[in-house]
Motif scaffolding. Structure first.
Motif, PDB file in Angstrom:
ATOM      1  N   HIS A 263      -7.426   2.317   0.444  1.00 26.57           N
ATOM      2  CA  HIS A 263      -8.793   2.292  -0.876  1.00 26.57           C
ATOM      3  C   HIS A 263      -7.924   1.118  -1.938  1.00 26.57           C
ATOM      4  N   HIS A 264      -8.386   0.059  -2.852  1.00 21.89           N
ATOM      5  CA  HIS A 264      -8.176  -0.611  -3.948  1.00 21.89           C
ATOM      6  C   HIS A 264      -8.461   0.475  -5.077  1.00 21.89           C
TER       7      HIS A 264
ATOM      8  N   VAL B 115       1.088  -0.621  -0.661  1.00 22.21           N
ATOM      9  CA  VAL B 115       0.330  -0.074   0.318  1.00 22.21           C
ATOM     10  C   VAL B 115       0.905   1.249  -0.020  1.00 22.21           C
TER      11      VAL B 115
ATOM     12  N   TYR C 157      -3.024  -0.144  -4.653  1.00 25.97           N
ATOM     13  CA  TYR C 157      -3.765   0.189  -2.411  1.00 25.97           C
ATOM     14  C   TYR C 157      -2.815   1.611  -2.669  1.00 25.97           C
TER      15      TYR C 157
ATOM     16  N   ILE D 158      -0.444  -4.191   3.803  1.00 27.02           N
ATOM     17  CA  ILE D 158      -1.784  -3.686   3.857  1.00 27.02           C
ATOM     18  C   ILE D 158      -2.717  -5.004   4.664  1.00 27.02           C
TER      19      ILE D 158
END
Length: 338
Positions: free
Chosen positions: A256-257, A189, A243, A314
């Motif tokens: 958030h994706h 991420v 991400y 993540i």
């Protein structure tokens, strides 16, 4: 079927074995051009708007000339056309100094061919390239995108032999992979700081413009996030994110994706409050998936200052006490894998 892994990545076609650096890509293209004559003919026809005979054509890879650099590809029949191709990976264009140097090469200047051009080959769209490419006196500069070659493969496939179709299909998979794509098999991420000040953009002429919307409200109102492609201070990623996480008020707010993205140098069409100007560099415009909200308060931590951007796994990000801790946990994991 057994699986072949090279440099930590699955090999899905023969060109993956060559590699995906700029020189590797150029070699792969050169091989396909000589093995698939209709692709070679289509490529030159689309660029120069002339018909050619591939049997009369020579493709040269990395041609050196004293004090004039090394060209990626030179394609010619030494009579009707002569093309120098400079290949780049990503949304990059060759600069003035490189193109000007190629234009003064003795082999290029003295060749009797009627149609001569220097061609940039990269992921940039033709529309963008023709706005951004420098002008070189008495030299025809053209551009060819990876997407165009990808589409050419489909057009010439049905005019090719069975063995040529196999090579073309391999090339299509290869180009599809090296074009800017998300890595869906990642749990990394990218954590960024969202400012509450109005967003600023810099035009291609270097002038700064302030918008009527904050960085935070772009996310809240439009569910989008914009950032340079591999540019700016601290260098943004050149490859599209999978991400992204946002922090402000001293803590992690959401993850958030990335559902989809476009690459553009005009943000106004996506965020109307941003001035309608052409930007100095290309930007990713990410469309965000639903927010993943941490179940506990996750502070920034001591190692992250100001608007620093960092990476973390993540799961570590959602379970650690701070973003700094998540970053450290992720790094240690990666080190243990190597």
């Amino acid at each position: 079927m057994a699986e072949l892994i090279a440099h930590g990545r699955a090999v899905t076609n023969v060109f993956d074995l060559i590699g995906d650096l700029e020189n590797d890509i150029t070699k792969s293209i050169a091989w396909c051009l000589i093995k698939c004559p209709r692709l070679l003919e289509k490529c030159i026809e689309d660029l120069l708007k002339i018909k050619i005979n591939s049997e009369d054509t020579i493709v040269r890879y990395q041609v050196s000339e004293a004090d004039k650099g090394i060209t990626d590809l030179e394609i010619t029949d030494n009579q009707n056309f002569y093309v120098i191709i400079e290949a780049k990976r990503g949304w990059i264009l060759p600069g003035y100094s490189q193109l000007q140097l190629y234009s003064t090469r003795e082999g290029f200047k003295t060749n009797p061919a009627k149609h001569k051009a220097i061609v940039s080959l990269s992921e940039c769209s033709e529309e963008y390239a023709y706005r951004k490419l420098p002008r070189i006196k008495d030299t025809r500069l053209l551009h060819l995108s990876w997407k165009s070659i990808y589409e050419m493969v489909d057009k010439v496939r049905f005019e090719s032999t069975h063995s040529q179709k196999y090579i073309l299909d391999e090339l299509k998979r290869y180009i599809g992979r090296i074009m800017t794509t998300q890595n869906q098999n990642t749990n990394w991420v990218y954590v960024v700081s969202l400012g509450k000040t109005n967003a600023e953009v810099i035009s291609e002429k270097g002038k700064s413009f302030e918008s009527d919307i904050t960085y935070l409200d772009i996310v809240r109102k439009y569910h989008k996030y914009c950032c340079p492609v591999g540019g700016g201070k601290g260098r943004w990623p050149k490859e599209p994110l999978t991400y992204i996480a946002f922090r402000y008020d001293g803590k992690l707010q959401s993850i958030h994706h990335i559902e989809s993205y476009v690459i553009t140098d005009k943000l106004h069409q996506f965020i109307p409050e941003i001035p309608d100007v052409i930007l100095s560099n290309m930007h990713f415009v990410y469309t965000l998936g639903p927010a993943i909200i941490p179940s506990k308060e996750i502070r920034v931590g001591k190692k992250i200052v100001m608007s620093n951007r960092v990476w973390a796994h993540i799961d570590a990000l959602l379970t650690a006490d701070t973003i700094s801790d998540a970053m450290d946990i992720s790094k240690k994991r990666e080190e243990s894998y190597s």
